[in-house]
Scaffold this active site. Sequence first.
Site, PDB file in Angstrom:
ATOM      1  N   GLU A   1       8.304  -0.101   8.774  1.00 36.30           N
ATOM      2  CA  GLU A   1       7.126  -0.853   8.343  1.00 36.30           C
ATOM      3  C   GLU A   1       7.611  -2.203   7.831  1.00 36.30           C
ATOM      4  OE1 GLU A   1       3.683  -0.720   4.913  1.00 36.30           O
ATOM      5  OE2 GLU A   1       4.871   1.085   5.249  1.00 36.30           O
TER       6      GLU A   1
ATOM      7  N   ASP B   1       0.747  -4.128  -4.388  1.00 39.59           N
ATOM      8  CA  ASP B   1       2.187  -3.939  -4.564  1.00 39.59           C
ATOM      9  C   ASP B   1       2.622  -4.113  -6.010  1.00 39.59           C
ATOM     10  OD1 ASP B   1       3.048  -3.425  -1.846  1.00 39.59           O
ATOM     11  OD2 ASP B   1       2.368  -5.453  -1.422  1.00 39.59           O
TER      12      ASP B   1
END
Length: 259
Positions: free
Chosen positions: A35, A46
């Site tokens: 990924e 994140d």
Amino acid sequence: MNKPVLVSFLVSGDPNPDATLKFMKALDKYSGVIELGIPFSDPVADGPTIQAADVRALSNGFKIAKSFEVLKEFRKESDTPVILMTYYNPVFKRGIETFVMQAKEAGANGLIIVDLPLQEATEYREICKKHEMGTVFLAAPNTPEERLKISDEASTEFLYLISTFGITGARESFEQMTFDFIKRARTTCKGKICVGFGISKGSHAESLIEQGADGVIVGSAFVDIIKNYGDSEEALVKLEELAKELSEGIEKGYEKRNK
């Protein structure tokens, strides 16, 4: 993806595009999927580790086209599936169809747009289908049954199960809630399910695979190595060592599950 796999996440361009290519090659041996995150200035999903990696890449003048170039280079040596992870803003600015076509041409197998809700993704899904681009959507432990089913149907590569609430980042262990969520998804979903957020060691991978996951997604633990060792031989060694440990954990979990 028949046996469970390691999905290895890297931030493209951290600390530079050439290093990203080397890191992808180092992880390739033990990864079923890679990924590749496209750096974004406001990565809301994140945690601090990946946010800092985005900053490092962007401060070095990273551009989206560089992600495509890195992937094209990787494709000369490997056919391991690559999923590009991004936020909606860069895709929208480029034009959804343009972005999908460029990603496809570069060699991407699928896309994750983290902040694009499924109910707003009709046009995006149609464009991906038209260009044979895979899609990955996310589900959290509090995702209702019906939405879980729809998210599963919309995800052609795998459904990304968020192991816990909050942002990405390594943690010590997983709560029962995570295991219950995997079991619920296992009975509800027809497609592949991969678990991410907080996985950093072999024992984590082992327990999650044993519960029924088809893969584990590991990001912050790899990105931490890059933060600490930069563009160096030592970074390559450490990345491969961790990928091997995680891969062995996956294997053990799979064996336990099939006893």
